[in-house]
Design a protein around this motif. Structure first.
Motif, short mmCIF file in Angstrom:
data_model
loop_
_atom_site.label_atom_id
_atom_site.label_comp_id
_atom_site.label_asym_id
_atom_site.label_seq_id
_atom_site.Cartn_x
_atom_site.Cartn_y
_atom_site.Cartn_z
N SER A 1 -16.07 76.32 147.53
CA SER A 1 -15.61 75.90 148.86
C SER A 1 -14.19 76.40 149.06
CB SER A 1 -15.65 74.38 148.97
OG SER A 1 -16.95 73.90 148.94
N GLY A 2 -13.94 76.91 150.26
CA GLY A 2 -12.61 77.44 150.54
C GLY A 2 -12.43 78.89 150.16
N SER A 3 -13.49 79.53 149.62
CA SER A 3 -13.37 80.93 149.21
C SER A 3 -13.48 81.88 150.39
CB SER A 3 -14.43 81.28 148.17
OG SER A 3 -15.73 81.13 148.70
N GLY A 4 -13.96 81.41 151.55
CA GLY A 4 -14.07 82.24 152.74
C GLY A 4 -15.48 82.63 153.10
N LYS A 5 -16.49 82.11 152.37
CA LYS A 5 -17.88 82.51 152.61
C LYS A 5 -18.33 82.18 154.03
CE LYS A 5 -19.81 79.88 149.52
NZ LYS A 5 -18.68 78.98 149.29
N THR A 6 -18.12 80.93 154.45
CA THR A 6 -18.59 80.50 155.76
C THR A 6 -17.82 81.21 156.87
OG1 THR A 6 -19.33 78.35 154.95
CG2 THR A 6 -18.86 78.52 157.29
N THR A 7 -16.51 81.39 156.69
CA THR A 7 -15.72 82.12 157.69
C THR A 7 -16.25 83.53 157.86
OG1 THR A 7 -13.73 80.83 157.17
CG2 THR A 7 -13.41 82.93 158.30
N LEU A 8 -16.57 84.20 156.76
CA LEU A 8 -17.11 85.56 156.83
C LEU A 8 -18.45 85.57 157.55
CD1 LEU A 8 -17.12 88.53 156.15
CD2 LEU A 8 -17.92 87.96 153.84
N SER A 9 -19.33 84.62 157.24
CA SER A 9 -20.65 84.60 157.88
C SER A 9 -20.52 84.30 159.37
CB SER A 9 -21.56 83.57 157.19
OG SER A 9 -21.10 82.25 157.41
N ARG A 10 -19.57 83.45 159.75
CA ARG A 10 -19.38 83.14 161.17
C ARG A 10 -18.84 84.36 161.94
NH1 ARG A 10 -19.19 78.25 163.32
NH2 ARG A 10 -17.33 78.75 164.56
N ILE A 11 -17.99 85.13 161.29
CA ILE A 11 -17.49 86.35 161.93
C ILE A 11 -18.62 87.36 162.10
CG2 ILE A 11 -16.01 88.37 161.55
CD1 ILE A 11 -13.90 86.47 160.44
N LEU A 12 -19.48 87.48 161.08
CA LEU A 12 -20.62 88.39 161.20
C LEU A 12 -21.56 87.97 162.31
CD1 LEU A 12 -21.48 89.02 157.42
CD2 LEU A 12 -20.15 90.47 158.96
N ALA A 13 -21.63 86.66 162.58
CA ALA A 13 -22.48 86.14 163.65
C ALA A 13 -21.77 86.14 165.00
CB ALA A 13 -22.94 84.73 163.31
N ARG A 14 -20.54 86.65 165.04
CA ARG A 14 -19.72 86.71 166.25
C ARG A 14 -19.39 85.32 166.80
NH1 ARG A 14 -19.41 88.09 171.81
NH2 ARG A 14 -18.29 90.02 172.24
N ALA A 15 -19.44 84.31 165.90
CA ALA A 15 -19.05 82.96 166.29
C ALA A 15 -17.55 82.75 166.14
CB ALA A 15 -19.79 81.93 165.44
N GLU A 16 -16.88 83.71 165.54
CA GLU A 16 -15.44 83.63 165.32
C GLU A 16 -14.89 85.05 165.28
OE1 GLU A 16 -12.91 81.60 161.83
OE2 GLU A 16 -14.40 80.33 162.82
N ARG A 17 -13.66 85.22 165.76
CA ARG A 17 -13.06 86.55 165.76
C ARG A 17 -12.11 86.70 164.56
NH1 ARG A 17 -12.97 90.31 169.63
NH2 ARG A 17 -14.16 89.91 171.53
N PRO A 18 -12.12 87.87 163.93
CA PRO A 18 -11.14 88.11 162.87
C PRO A 18 -9.77 88.44 163.46
CG PRO A 18 -12.47 90.07 163.18
CD PRO A 18 -13.01 89.02 164.12
N ASP A 19 -8.72 88.24 162.67
CA ASP A 19 -7.39 88.67 163.11
C ASP A 19 -7.31 90.19 163.12
OD1 ASP A 19 -6.67 86.01 163.21
OD2 ASP A 19 -5.93 86.00 161.15
N THR A 20 -7.88 90.80 162.09
CA THR A 20 -7.95 92.26 162.01
C THR A 20 -9.31 92.64 161.43
OG1 THR A 20 -6.99 92.30 159.77
CG2 THR A 20 -5.46 92.51 161.63
N GLY A 21 -9.71 93.89 161.66
CA GLY A 21 -10.96 94.38 161.08
C GLY A 21 -12.06 94.57 162.10
N ARG A 22 -13.16 95.17 161.65
CA ARG A 22 -14.29 95.48 162.51
C ARG A 22 -15.59 95.02 161.86
NH1 ARG A 22 -13.90 99.71 166.13
NH2 ARG A 22 -15.97 100.50 165.57
N VAL A 23 -16.56 94.66 162.70
CA VAL A 23 -17.93 94.39 162.25
C VAL A 23 -18.85 95.28 163.07
CG1 VAL A 23 -19.78 92.70 162.04
CG2 VAL A 23 -17.41 91.99 161.64
N GLU A 24 -19.48 96.24 162.41
CA GLU A 24 -20.37 97.16 163.10
C GLU A 24 -21.81 96.89 162.69
OE1 GLU A 24 -17.97 101.22 163.87
OE2 GLU A 24 -18.45 100.85 161.76
N MET A 25 -22.73 97.00 163.67
CA MET A 25 -24.15 96.81 163.39
C MET A 25 -24.93 97.98 164.00
SD MET A 25 -26.52 93.45 163.95
CE MET A 25 -28.27 93.44 163.53
N ARG A 26 -25.95 98.40 163.29
CA ARG A 26 -26.77 99.52 163.76
C ARG A 26 -27.58 99.08 164.97
NH1 ARG A 26 -27.37 104.13 161.41
NH2 ARG A 26 -26.63 103.29 159.40
#
Length: 622
Positions: A348-373
């Protein structure tokens, strides 16, 4: 030696408007000083009801039909029948918290959110240790917090429960339980839904208290790995009755009752072959229902479906921690390939859920990109999508949440929950959507009679299956699972894991499976990414990661998995350092140099990567 506690022929019945329910049926067992007895079984087997009966905490709808609970009071050396006492008897109040204490399953719910941890412990001392003055009581309170591993007891005593993590809340709960040095501790599922490393620390703590003070421990659990590492004897319960009892080594080596054998077959193990299927008590049959759903088996097998690059996300805490920034993600790169299951593991607190929420576009990252085919084959940043393109993308990506009790709207029927995604996307008529809801329930092994039910009328496993059915409604390509089985019984967990494997194979789905349990990820995943402190520390194929884990953090995660085998108990000496550390605290000499940027992932082989500087490659390889 005579037992500290003896339960004899105990039967408990609940009388409700729906009828009478026998929760405990002619149950007998003994708990001895300095020993651990485990009560195991599925939810609803009567384990917690038994514990609440011992402490006189049953609701008024519960009635004792027969039996005695004989407790040998260490203060008087006399025996008292707790079952014969009324709930309000002063002798009960003297025993609770002093001679017998309890660690509850949900520490965040058991602790008062209106009082600090220190105030709650002092309240126990005022009740049971009136001879202590104010200074003495405070010293005892701080000592209890120190005993359970809080590095700064003064700071911890001033914290509220909602300011602490699940592991720290459980430590505070144990401090409440041990502050009066009780003769017996009842631990009701003390590690359910905790990280495996935090779980190991909590179990080490309970074992040390038992061994140092001769405390008897009544451990209630459905986790056979925990029981194998902790208990001396165990009682297997089903529908309120004892199916089998005896010493832990004997029962694990030679289980006789079919129910215990079935429980053992349903547990995921690291030693289990990938081809070997879990065997839950009740299998979910979905073959016929799957025939009506589209398949993507041959479409771009192995192509990159999602690629995250340089993701960073920072939060600012306003609570316990003084408002310091929290780096949830630090320059994370991740690739998900078509038709694979990528496991994402960490505490817990390692960032797993935050990463999954960003991949689902439920949250925006401060920097970086998420690309999908995209359907035309191009890779496109999902945060640039708008309008109909965005709506079409949302059909392709779905999310299954960790807590099935909170993920479903309690005001909506199961039919409304399953048809809502179809209504939002304008798919079908009312009649066709209702038929689709029936098909979705059939896919997850539930009868269509459940359509008119509401979430509160379903068990945890049934609710989780409804959550999976809702995610399948739009026939997505990618499903993100956030700890979907962490709080479920092992037999229900086996049902869900088998279901997910079947759905992925038959429908050609792609999964990101977030978990802290490597044994579960080992059963499902093709590749595994290990996170800590917002960083990806190691990425490897399932076989490579478990045959040759490189990073010390990965090794600790694997070592903390409790194997359901008394011959392989968890090595608690590996957790003497207390709370889990970040990347720089693992004695890993290849990262986090002063004055240099964070290193990236270097390749140890074609399918194995670890976070390190390039000049450490040769030393790591050795």
């Amino acid at each position: 030696m005579s037992p500290l506690l003896a339960v004899e022929n105990l039967s408990i019945e609940f009388r409700t408007l729906e009828g009478r329910i026998r929760a405990v049926d002619d149950l007998s067992f003994e708990v001895r000083a300095g020993r651990t007895l485990a009560l195991i079984g599925e939810s609803g087997s009567g384990k917690s009801v038994t514990a609440h009966t011992i402490l006189g905490l049953l609701p008024r709808t519960a009635f004792r039909l027969s039996g005695r609970i004989l407790f040998r009071d260490p203060k008087t050396d006399g025996s008292i029948d707790l079952a014969a006492l009324s709930r309000s008897d002063p002798r009960y109040r003297d025993i609770r918290g002093d001679r017998i204490s309890m660690v509850f399953q949900e520490p965040a719910a058991a602790l008062s959110p209106l009082h600090t941890i220190g105030e709650q412990i002092l309240d126990v001392l005022r009740r049971h240790r009136p001879e202590l003055d104010k200074r003495g009581a405070r010293a005892a309170m701080l000592e209890a917090l120190r005993d359970v591993g809080f590095p700064d007891p003064e700071r911890a005593s001033a914290a509220y429960s909602f300011q602490l993590s699940g592991g720290l809340c459980q430590r505070a709960m144990i401090a409440l339980a041990i502050v009066c040095r009780p003769a017996m501790i009842i631990a009701d599922e003390p590690t359910t839904a905790l990280d495996v490393t935090v779980q190991a620390e909590i179990l080490r703590l309970l074992a040390r208290i038992r061994d140092d003070h001769g405390t008897a421990l009544l451990l209630i659990s459905h986790d056979l790995g925990v029981v194998a590492s902790m208990a001396d004897e165990m009682v297997v319960m089903h529908h309120g009755a004892a199916m089998e009892s005896g010493s832990v080594p004997d029962l694990f080596a030679d289980p006789r009752h079919p129910y215990l054998k079935a429980l053992m077959r349903s547990v995921p193990r690291l030693s289990r072959s990938r081809k070997e299927r879990l065997k839950p008590l009740r299998e979910i049959r979905t073959a016929d229902a799957l025939a009506k759903f589209g398949r993507r088996r041959e479409q771009g097998q192995g192509d990159v479906l999602v690629e995250a690059t340089g993701l960073s996300r920072t939060f600012r805490s306003r609570s316990f921690g003084g408002g310091a920034p929290i780096h949830a993600l630090r320059d994370v790169d991740l690739t998900i390939r078509r038709h694979e299951c990528l496991g994402l593991v960490g505490e817990s607190g390692s960032g797993k859920t935050t990463l999954s929420r960003i991949l689902a576009r439920a949250e925006r990252p401060d920097t970086g990109r998420v690309e999908m085919r995209m359907p035309d084959g191009r890779m496109q940043d999902v945060f640039d999508l708008r309008g109909d393109t965005l709506k079409g993308w949302r059909r392709r990506v779905q999310y299954v949440f960790q807590n099935p009790y909170l993920a479903l709207d309690p005001r909506m029927s199961i039919e409304a929950i399953l048809t809502e995604p179809l209504e939002i996307h304008g798919i079908g008529t009312r009649a066709s959507r209702r038929e689709r809801a029936r098909e979705l329930l059939a896919i997850v092994g539930l009868p269509d009679s459940h359509l008119q039910r509401f979430p509160h009328g379903l068990s945890g496993g049934q609710r989780q299956r409804v959550g999976i059915a809702r995610a399948l409604a739009l026939e997505p390509e990618l499903i993100l699972f956030d700890e979907p089985v962490s709080a479920l019984d092992v037999s229900v967990q086996a049902q869900i894991l088998n279901l997910l494997r079947d759905l992925q194979r038959e429908l050609g789905l792609t999964y990101l499976f977030v978990s802290h349990n490597l044994a579960v990820v080992n059963y499902l995943a093709d590749r595994i990414a290990v996170m800590s402190g917002g960083r990806i520390l190691e990425v490897a194929s399932r076989d490579a990661l478990f045959s040759r884990p490189v990073h010390p953090y990965t090794r600790r995660l694997i070592a903390s998995i409790p194997e359901p085998d008394p011959a392989q108990p968890t090595d608690f000496s590996a957790f003497e350092g207390g709370e889990a550390k970040g990347t720089s605290g693992w004695g890993w000499p290849f990262t986090a140099r002063d004055g240099e940027d964070e290193p990236g992932l270097i390749a140890l082989s074609h399918d194995h990567f670890v976070q390190a500087y390039e000049d450490g490659r040769n030393e790591i390889a050795r």
